[in-house]
Design an enzyme around this catalytic site. Structure first.
Site, PDB file in Angstrom:
ATOM      1  N   GLN A  60       0.850  -1.193   0.000  1.00  0.00           N
ATOM      2  CA  GLN A  60       0.000   0.000   0.000  1.00  0.00           C
ATOM      3  C   GLN A  60       0.883   1.240   0.000  1.00  0.00           C
ATOM      4  O   GLN A  60       1.913   1.282   0.670  1.00  0.00           O
ATOM      5  CB  GLN A  60      -0.882  -0.013   1.257  1.00  0.00           C
ATOM      6  CG  GLN A  60      -1.827   1.159   1.401  1.00  0.00           C
ATOM      7  CD  GLN A  60      -2.734   0.995   2.624  1.00  0.00           C
ATOM      8  OE1 GLN A  60      -3.280  -0.081   2.852  1.00  0.00           O
ATOM      9  NE2 GLN A  60      -2.883   2.045   3.392  1.00  0.00           N
ATOM     10  N   ASN A  96       0.782   5.403   0.789  1.00  0.00           N
ATOM     11  CA  ASN A  96       0.026   6.453   1.458  1.00  0.00           C
ATOM     12  C   ASN A  96       0.647   7.806   1.130  1.00  0.00           C
ATOM     13  O   ASN A  96       1.863   7.902   0.930  1.00  0.00           O
ATOM     14  CB  ASN A  96       0.032   6.245   2.979  1.00  0.00           C
ATOM     15  CG  ASN A  96      -0.617   4.945   3.376  1.00  0.00           C
ATOM     16  OD1 ASN A  96      -1.579   4.500   2.768  1.00  0.00           O
ATOM     17  ND2 ASN A  96      -0.080   4.308   4.406  1.00  0.00           N
ATOM     18  N   ARG A 109       2.708  14.111  13.399  1.00  0.00           N
ATOM     19  CA  ARG A 109       1.936  12.904  13.103  1.00  0.00           C
ATOM     20  C   ARG A 109       2.680  11.735  13.747  1.00  0.00           C
ATOM     21  O   ARG A 109       3.799  11.431  13.386  1.00  0.00           O
ATOM     22  CB  ARG A 109       1.783  12.702  11.599  1.00  0.00           C
ATOM     23  CG  ARG A 109       0.973  13.810  10.915  1.00  0.00           C
ATOM     24  CD  ARG A 109       0.806  13.519   9.429  1.00  0.00           C
ATOM     25  NE  ARG A 109       0.180  14.625   8.721  1.00  0.00           N
ATOM     26  CZ  ARG A 109      -1.107  14.704   8.428  1.00  0.00           C
ATOM     27  NH1 ARG A 109      -1.927  13.747   8.800  1.00  0.00           N
ATOM     28  NH2 ARG A 109      -1.579  15.739   7.761  1.00  0.00           N
ATOM     29  N   HIS A 143       3.180   6.297  15.610  1.00  0.00           N
ATOM     30  CA  HIS A 143       2.239   5.240  15.245  1.00  0.00           C
ATOM     31  C   HIS A 143       2.946   3.931  14.916  1.00  0.00           C
ATOM     32  O   HIS A 143       4.087   3.912  14.455  1.00  0.00           O
ATOM     33  CB  HIS A 143       1.425   5.659  14.022  1.00  0.00           C
ATOM     34  CG  HIS A 143       0.674   6.930  14.208  1.00  0.00           C
ATOM     35  ND1 HIS A 143       0.448   7.817  13.178  1.00  0.00           N
ATOM     36  CD2 HIS A 143       0.089   7.480  15.297  1.00  0.00           C
ATOM     37  CE1 HIS A 143      -0.249   8.853  13.631  1.00  0.00           C
ATOM     38  NE2 HIS A 143      -0.468   8.676  14.916  1.00  0.00           N
ATOM     39  N   LYS A 171       7.979   0.362   6.767  1.00  0.00           N
ATOM     40  CA  LYS A 171       7.660   1.558   5.983  1.00  0.00           C
ATOM     41  C   LYS A 171       8.881   2.021   5.200  1.00  0.00           C
ATOM     42  O   LYS A 171      10.015   1.922   5.672  1.00  0.00           O
ATOM     43  CB  LYS A 171       7.218   2.702   6.904  1.00  0.00           C
ATOM     44  CG  LYS A 171       5.941   2.409   7.669  1.00  0.00           C
ATOM     45  CD  LYS A 171       5.569   3.553   8.598  1.00  0.00           C
ATOM     46  CE  LYS A 171       4.274   3.232   9.344  1.00  0.00           C
ATOM     47  NZ  LYS A 171       3.888   4.312  10.268  1.00  0.00           N
ATOM     48  N   TYR A 178       4.596   7.321   1.519  1.00  0.00           N
ATOM     49  CA  TYR A 178       5.248   6.160   2.107  1.00  0.00           C
ATOM     50  C   TYR A 178       4.550   4.863   1.738  1.00  0.00           C
ATOM     51  O   TYR A 178       3.344   4.803   1.576  1.00  0.00           O
ATOM     52  CB  TYR A 178       5.416   6.295   3.617  1.00  0.00           C
ATOM     53  CG  TYR A 178       4.176   6.498   4.435  1.00  0.00           C
ATOM     54  CD1 TYR A 178       3.597   5.445   5.131  1.00  0.00           C
ATOM     55  CD2 TYR A 178       3.594   7.755   4.537  1.00  0.00           C
ATOM     56  CE1 TYR A 178       2.471   5.639   5.912  1.00  0.00           C
ATOM     57  CE2 TYR A 178       2.464   7.958   5.318  1.00  0.00           C
ATOM     58  CZ  TYR A 178       1.908   6.896   6.000  1.00  0.00           C
ATOM     59  OH  TYR A 178       0.791   7.085   6.760  1.00  0.00           O
ATOM     60  N   ASP A 188      -3.572  11.579  18.943  1.00  0.00           N
ATOM     61  CA  ASP A 188      -2.124  11.525  19.159  1.00  0.00           C
ATOM     62  C   ASP A 188      -1.718  12.195  20.473  1.00  0.00           C
ATOM     63  O   ASP A 188      -0.695  11.833  21.055  1.00  0.00           O
ATOM     64  CB  ASP A 188      -1.378  12.169  17.991  1.00  0.00           C
ATOM     65  CG  ASP A 188      -1.369  11.292  16.745  1.00  0.00           C
ATOM     66  OD1 ASP A 188      -1.838  10.139  16.825  1.00  0.00           O
ATOM     67  OD2 ASP A 188      -0.899  11.757  15.690  1.00  0.00           O
TER      68      ASP A 188
END
Length: 196
Positions: free
Chosen positions: A46, A48, A59, A62, A72, A132, A170
């Protein structure tokens, strides 16, 4: 593609070559066979893309837990970020340690972050775009995180808590010491050490 080691050997900084002429440039930013040669044998599923309109957007931090843990490969196509990866593999020699690097469109660099790391970034310029690749699909059920400014992590963020722009979610994530042991460190085998 050049690869640079970081202070945590499993996190790698990559620098794709840019071929520049009067028209602009061409760059091969991802090639699975070249990644394997560099010791990154990951199948990404995937892509993003995020836009942060202002400077000082945080951000993270995570990660996803197994069986949806994600590696990633991240780069910046406009603007710049301070990118941070925290080792959360219980038993790792670098557990709780982090890599912090500046990624920017101008430098054209990328970072590879394997499973077992929490990840986050702070934008250093307005209108910053981050692309990413991830090795597992998003799963809300497996989505977790750590508090971005946990004092135990010792991350030198370029913004204070009052200045940071971030999601409510967050702001309320747990500190590392209160997080379950989702990942266990597995020392590399002799065959995995080759090429490091």
């Amino acid at each position: 593609m050049k690869v640079l080691e970081t202070n945590i050997v499993d996190v790698k900084l990559l620098k794709p070559v840019r071929h520049v002429d009067s028209r602009g440039f061409f760059s091969e930013v991802f090639k699975e066979s070249r990644m394997r040669e560099l010791g990154i044998d990951i199948h990404f599923v995937q892509d993003n893309h995020s836009l942060s309109a202002s400077k000082g957007v945080i951000r993270g931090l995570h990660f996803q837990i197994p069986p949806f843990a994600q590696a990633k490969l991240l780069r910046v196509t406009a603007g710049a970020i301070l990118d941070v990866a925290i080792d959360i593999r219980w038993g790792s020699p670098s557990f709780g340690g982090h890599v912090a690097v500046i990624l920017s469109a101008a430098d054209w660099n990328q970072i590879f972050i394997p499973e077992g790391f929490a990840h986050g970034y702070c934008t250093l310029e307005p209108d910053t775009e981050v692309l990413y690749k991830v090795s597992a699909y998003y799963s809300a059920e497996h989505d977790r995180g750590l508090l971005w400014n946990d004092p135990a992590l010792g991350i030198a963020w370029p913004v204070s808590a009052d200045e940071a722009s971030m999601s409510d979610k967050d702001r309320t994530l747990p500190v590392l010491s209160c997080s379950p042991r989702y990942f266990l460190y597995e020392p590399p085998t002799n065959s995995q050490r080759v090429g490091r």
